[in-house]
Design a protein around this motif. Structure first.
Motif, short mmCIF file in Angstrom:
data_model
loop_
_atom_site.label_atom_id
_atom_site.label_comp_id
_atom_site.label_asym_id
_atom_site.label_seq_id
_atom_site.Cartn_x
_atom_site.Cartn_y
_atom_site.Cartn_z
N MET A 286 0.85 -1.02 0.03
CA MET A 286 0.09 -0.01 0.02
C MET A 286 1.07 1.25 0.03
SD MET A 286 -3.03 1.15 2.76
CE MET A 286 -3.76 -0.37 2.48
N THR A 287 0.59 2.20 -0.97
CA THR A 287 1.23 3.48 -0.79
C THR A 287 0.74 4.46 -0.01
OG1 THR A 287 -0.01 4.49 -2.60
CG2 THR A 287 1.60 2.95 -3.25
N ASP B 189 -9.80 10.39 8.33
CA ASP B 189 -8.42 10.81 7.61
C ASP B 189 -7.29 11.24 8.33
OD1 ASP B 189 -8.15 13.68 7.21
OD2 ASP B 189 -10.26 13.51 6.37
N ILE B 190 -6.09 11.10 8.11
CA ILE B 190 -4.94 11.41 8.69
C ILE B 190 -4.86 12.99 9.06
CG2 ILE B 190 -3.17 11.69 6.81
CD1 ILE B 190 -2.54 9.89 10.06
N LEU C 297 2.88 8.55 11.62
CA LEU C 297 1.73 9.05 11.10
C LEU C 297 1.62 8.39 9.42
CD1 LEU C 297 2.16 12.97 11.73
CD2 LEU C 297 0.34 11.64 12.37
N ARG C 298 2.48 8.12 8.88
CA ARG C 298 2.35 7.40 7.54
C ARG C 298 1.81 6.05 7.83
NH1 ARG C 298 4.34 9.72 2.90
NH2 ARG C 298 5.53 11.74 3.20
N ARG D 53 -2.88 2.44 7.56
CA ARG D 53 -4.16 1.81 8.38
C ARG D 53 -5.33 2.18 8.14
NH1 ARG D 53 -3.95 1.34 14.97
NH2 ARG D 53 -6.16 0.86 15.24
N MET D 54 -5.45 3.66 8.18
CA MET D 54 -6.90 4.17 8.21
C MET D 54 -7.33 4.09 6.54
SD MET D 54 -6.10 7.65 10.33
CE MET D 54 -7.87 8.21 10.17
N CYS D 55 -6.37 4.14 5.50
CA CYS D 55 -6.92 3.93 4.16
C CYS D 55 -7.51 2.34 4.16
CB CYS D 55 -5.88 4.20 3.43
SG CYS D 55 -5.22 5.82 3.09
N SER D 56 -6.80 1.68 4.55
CA SER D 56 -7.29 0.22 4.69
C SER D 56 -8.41 -0.27 5.48
CB SER D 56 -6.27 -0.68 5.21
OG SER D 56 -6.68 -2.12 5.26
#
Length: 250
Positions: free
Chosen positions: A1-2, A197-198, A224-225, A230-233
């Motif tokens: 994942m990017t 979202d971050i 944070l990255r 993790r949040m995107c997933s």
């Protein structure tokens, strides 16, 4: 994942204005943290029959202004000078006297002055509460407890904001009783706060600066990255707030 979108989200959160005590930028990006009781509804019920009201640590005066109509004799204190200026602009046209204060110092107000003291997420000095309330006067306070968002610190690898258990319903209740106040109502909860979202996480940490005092996107970039991926997933990050409510009578 990017890390697609990471830089844009963080840049937007860092560029967003912070003024007063306004979480409006987080609308749609974060939600929750509210306990089952409604502090504004409880406050309105008490000030409806009060002659003299004090709002401690009013921030930018956003909440107090929302409680209109206010008693003719209403004061507000604020310890952070930028917020005090915002509060004056917002509240003085409503007839509220705004008094700048310094953290930990005696309130610059006479003994036995107020029927109701409001305190939402402000400094709670039990001795000062008793001093400025009239006999029979009411304190209504909602406090942020010491476990607030502790899981956010954990996921970013930051030190806890507070010593575990140092500020709880029990600790505050004992202090108020020791000062001579009678507790009428006392409740404590850990509602969920959800970030989507971050950028919302970064903005929250800018606004609630004491959560991670040394926070910056650069210092916590790796964590944070990882959290962004993790949040995107998962689509979200849930953490637990810590709130307690006390109504006490002098």
């Amino acid at each position: 994942m990017t890390d697609a979108g990471y830089e844009e989200l963080v840049a937007a959160a860092m560029a967003a204005p912070i003024e007063g005590w306004d979480f409006g930028w987080l609308s749609g990006r974060a939600e929750g943290s509210e306990p089952s009781w409604s502090y504004p509804e409880i406050a309105r019920a008490y000030i409806a029959t009060a002659d003299r009201v004090l709002d401690v640590d009013t921030g930018g005066g956003e909440l107090l202004a929302s409680l209109q109509p206010l008693p003719r004799h209403t004061w507000a204190t604020e310890g952070w000078l930028p917020n005090a200026a915002i509060a004056r602009d917002r509240l003085e046209p409503l007839g509220v006297t705004v008094v700048p204060t310094a953290v930990g110092e005696r309130l610059p107000l006479p003994d036995g002055s107020f029927d109701v003291m409001l305190n939402r997420h402000g400094s709670l000095a039990a001795g000062e509460v008793r001093r400025v309330l009239r006999p029979g006067g009411i304190l209504l306070t909602q406090q942020v407890g010491s476990e607030d968002c502790a899981d956010l610190n954990e996921v970013l690898g930051a030190r806890p904001a507070y010593t575990t258990g140092c500020w709880t319903l029990q600790a505050a209740s004992e202090a108020l009783r020791a000062a001579g106040l009678k507790l009428i109502r006392a409740e404590e909860e850990n509602p969920v706060l959800t970030f989507y979202d971050i950028g919302a996480v970064v903005y929250h940490l800018r606004l609630v600066a004491w959560q991670i005092p040394d926070f910056s996107p650069e210092r916590y970039e790796s964590a944070l990255r990882r959290l962004h991926r993790r949040m995107c997933s998962e689509g979200r990050l849930d953490v637990h707030a810590h709130r307690f409510l006390i109504v006490a009578e002098r």
